[in-house]
Design a protein around this motif. Sequence first.
Motif, PDB file in Angstrom:
ATOM      1  N   SER A  63       0.840  -1.208   0.000  1.00 58.57           N
ATOM      2  CA  SER A  63       0.000   0.000   0.000  1.00 58.57           C
ATOM      3  C   SER A  63       0.863   1.242   0.000  1.00 58.57           C
ATOM      4  CB  SER A  63      -0.900   0.020   1.228  1.00 58.57           C
ATOM      5  OG  SER A  63      -1.718  -1.107   1.257  1.00 58.57           O
ATOM      6  N   ASP A 192      -6.219  -0.581  -4.168  1.00 52.71           N
ATOM      7  CA  ASP A 192      -5.616  -1.198  -2.985  1.00 52.71           C
ATOM      8  C   ASP A 192      -6.553  -2.268  -2.444  1.00 52.71           C
ATOM      9  OD1 ASP A 192      -4.226  -1.875  -0.761  1.00 52.71           O
ATOM     10  OD2 ASP A 192      -3.921   0.178  -0.038  1.00 52.71           O
ATOM     11  N   GLU A 193      -6.260  -3.494  -2.737  1.00 53.51           N
ATOM     12  CA  GLU A 193      -7.108  -4.626  -2.324  1.00 53.51           C
ATOM     13  C   GLU A 193      -8.591  -4.313  -2.525  1.00 53.51           C
ATOM     14  OE1 GLU A 193      -6.052  -6.569   1.295  1.00 53.51           O
ATOM     15  OE2 GLU A 193      -4.051  -5.699   1.334  1.00 53.51           O
TER      16      GLU A 193
HETATM   17 MG   LIG Z   1      -2.248  -2.593   2.567  1.00 51.53          MG
END
Ligand SMILES: [Mg+2]
Lengths: 271, 459
Positions: A63, A192-193
Amino acid sequence: MNMLTDAAVETALEGAPESKAAKMRGEKVNVFYGGKQALFDVSLDVGENQVTALIGPSGCGKSTFLRCLNRMNDTIDIARVTGKITLDDEDIYNPRIDVVELRARVGMVFQKPNPFPKSIYENVAYGPRIHGLASAKGDLDGIVETSLQKAGLFNEVKDRLHEPGTGLSGGQQQRLCIARAIAVSPEVILMDEPCSALDPIATARVEELIDELRENYTIVIVTHSMQQAARVSQRTAMFHLGNLVEEGPTDKMFTNPEDKRTQDYITGRFG
Amino acid sequence: MTGYLFLAILVLSLIAFYTGRRTASQFVAAHRNDVHSRPIYHGAFAAVWVGLPALVLVLLWLLFQGSIIDRLLLASLPASLTEGASASRLSLYLSEIKNVASGRIFSEPSPEVSAAAERYQRWQMIAQWAMVVVALAVAALALYITRARMTARFRARQGFERTLDIVMILSAVAAVLVTIGIIISLTYEAIQFFRLVPPHEFFFGLNWEPQIAIREDQVAGTGAFGAVPVFTGTLLIATIALLVAVPIGLFSAIYLVEFANDRFRGIVKPILEILAGVPTVVYGFFAVLTVAPAIRQAGGLLGISISPNSALAAGGVMGIMIIPFISSLSDDALRAVPQSMRDGSFAMGATRAETITRVLLPAALPGIVGGILLAASRAIGETMIVVMAAGLTATLTANPLEGVTTVTVQIVTLLIGDTAFDNPKTLSAFALGLVLFVVTLCLNVLALRIVRRYREKYE
Ligand SMILES: [Mg+2]
Ligand SMILES: Nc1ncnc2c1ncn2[C@@H]1O[C@H](COP(=O)(O)OP(=O)(O)O)[C@@H](O)[C@H]1O
C-alpha cells in the motif's frame, strides 16, 4: 517517442507483456514513517495498458508503494518519500507538479468502498465538478452515465441515480468508487485490495471489470489473493519486508519464480 | 435529633456489614467450595437491608409528619374558632400557634391558642421520639432477619445486586418525577393566568405592560399582556448570538479538526471549553461595562444613536458564551466523518478546502445542526446576561441597536418585589415560563435526535 509506441504495438501483437512501455516508473524509492523505514530502494516499472499486481505478506509495503504513485502519502504528516517516481517520464515529486492535477491523472480505489454520503449521481460527478470538466449540465450527465457504464453499474442504478450511494451493496459501492475514479478520465488507476471487503460474486464482477478497463487505463492493483493476481494481472511484483523481491510477467511468477521467498509465498508457506 | 438518627442508622448498617462479612468468612472457612457468594456480598447485602428501609421510613415520616400534626391541631381547636373559617384564616391560626410554640410572641395569645401551642409542642416531641424508636426498631429487626437468613448457600450477591438495581431505578424515577412536578406546577399557574387573560391576547397581543398594581396604594400601569414583543425580543437577541457564535464556532472546529497539529489543538480546545464554564454573571459584567459602551461609542463616531442596553451588546456577548457548544459539537461531528472520506476526496484531486466544503461539512451537517439547535436553546433560556445587559421595556423592533427585553428578563422582573398569586402580573411569569420551557424542550429533543441519528450512521 514514435519508436516507443511502435514497440508497444509490436509487443501487444505478440502478447509479451514485459516489454510494454512504462507508464510510471519508480527508481530507488524509499519511504519513511517517522523514523521507521517502510520501503527500501524499490525500483519498479508500471507498463501502459496492463495490470500490474503487487503481492506480498501484510505490512510489506504494498500500500505504501501504491500511495507513492499518486502522492497520497503527502496526506500523512509523518511520511517522507525519497527517490524518483515518474509519470510519462515526468518526476511527480518535482515541486512544479500540482498534486491536484497528478491525482486527476492517477486515480485511486480503496480497500473498503468509500462512497461519499451523497447521491450516486453526485458521487460520480464529484471529480468532474472539482476539476471543472463539464461546462454544461448535459455534459455532466453524459460523463456520469459513461463512467457508470464503464464501471458496469449503470444498468443496476439508472433508475435511482439520486438515491444515496451508501445504500448500495458492497460490490456496487466498490464499482461506484471505480466509476467515480474513471469520471475524471485518469490515465492510471491504483487499486488497494479492492475486493477484500466483497463477497465472491461481487469480487468476480470487479475482476471482470478490471480486465475490461485495462484496454483504456493502466492499472496497479494490490491484492492478497494469489488467484486474483493470476486472473487479472499481466505483471506481478512481489514485496517482502519493504523490499521488492522479484518482478516479472505474471505467468512466469506463478510457474517459475526465481526467488525462494516468492516461491514460499505463492505456495502458501508464509503470508 | 434527626441528624443523630441518621448517624445511628449508618452505624447499624456498618455493623451489619462487618458482622455479615465476618460470618460469611466463617462459612468459607467451614465449607470451602460450597459457599455461594463472596463474604463481601454478604456484608453488603446485610448493610443495605439494615440501612435502606430505615432510611426510607425516616424520610417518609419527615415528609408527612408536618401535615398530619397540622390536621390534628386544627381538629383540636374549639369549633367556635374553626366554624366557617376560610382556608387562609385557618393557616393564619396555624402559623400563630407555631409562633407561640417557638416563643415568638407578637401580641398576647388567646387562651385557645396558648393551649394549642402547648399541644403542638407535645405532639412534635412524641412524633420525633416515635420516629426514632420505629426507625431503630426497623433497622434492628432487619439486622436480625438478615443474620437469620445467612447461610453458606444464601445468594447474597444476587440479592445485593437486585437491590442496587432497584435503587438505581428509583433514582431515575425521582429525576423524572421532579421534571413532571415542574411541568405540573408551571402548567397549573399558567392556567390560572389564562383564566384572567385570554390566550389569544397573550400570544398575539402587541403590547406588553404587565406592571400593574398589586396593593391599592401602588402607582402602576393598567396592564397589557400581549407577549409578542417579548418573544420577538428574545428571538432578536438569540439570532444575534447565533450570528456571532455559528461562524466562529464552526470555523474554529474546522480549523482544529482539519488543520491544527495535535499540540495546538491540545492547548486551544480546553481554552475554548473554558468559555462554557465562565459564570454568566461575568459575561453580564462584560456586556454592560465593556461591550455596550464600546458599541455606543462606535455608534457615536458614526453619528448613530445606540441604546445603552442594545440587543447588539447583549446578543453579541451571549454569542461568545455559546461558541463552545457549537465548536465542540461540530468538532465531534467532523471528527466522526471517517478518514476514508477524506482519503477518497483527496485521491480525486480535491484540495483541502474542496474536501471540507463538499464532503466533510455535508457529511457532518446533522451533527452541526444539532449543535446549533442546542446553542439556540441555551441562548433562548439564558437569563443573567440579558438581565444585566438587555432592556426592560418590550419594544417590537428588529433593530439590533435598540433595547429589547426577553422572556427570561420579564420572568425575573415580574417575580421581583410584590407578588400575589391571584394577580395576572405574577401569573404571567408562569405563562412565559411555560412557553420558554416548551420551546427549549422541543429544541433540545430535536437536536439530540438529530445528533443521535447521525452518530449511528457511521457505526
Ligand atoms: Mg495494505
Ligand atoms: N500511516 C502510517 N504511519 C506509520 N506507519 C505506517 C503507516 N502506514 C503504514 N505504515 C507501516 O508501513 C509498513 C508497510 O505498510 P503497508 O504499506 O500498509 O503494508 P501492506 O499494504 O503491504 O500491508 C507497515 O510496517 C506499517 O506498519
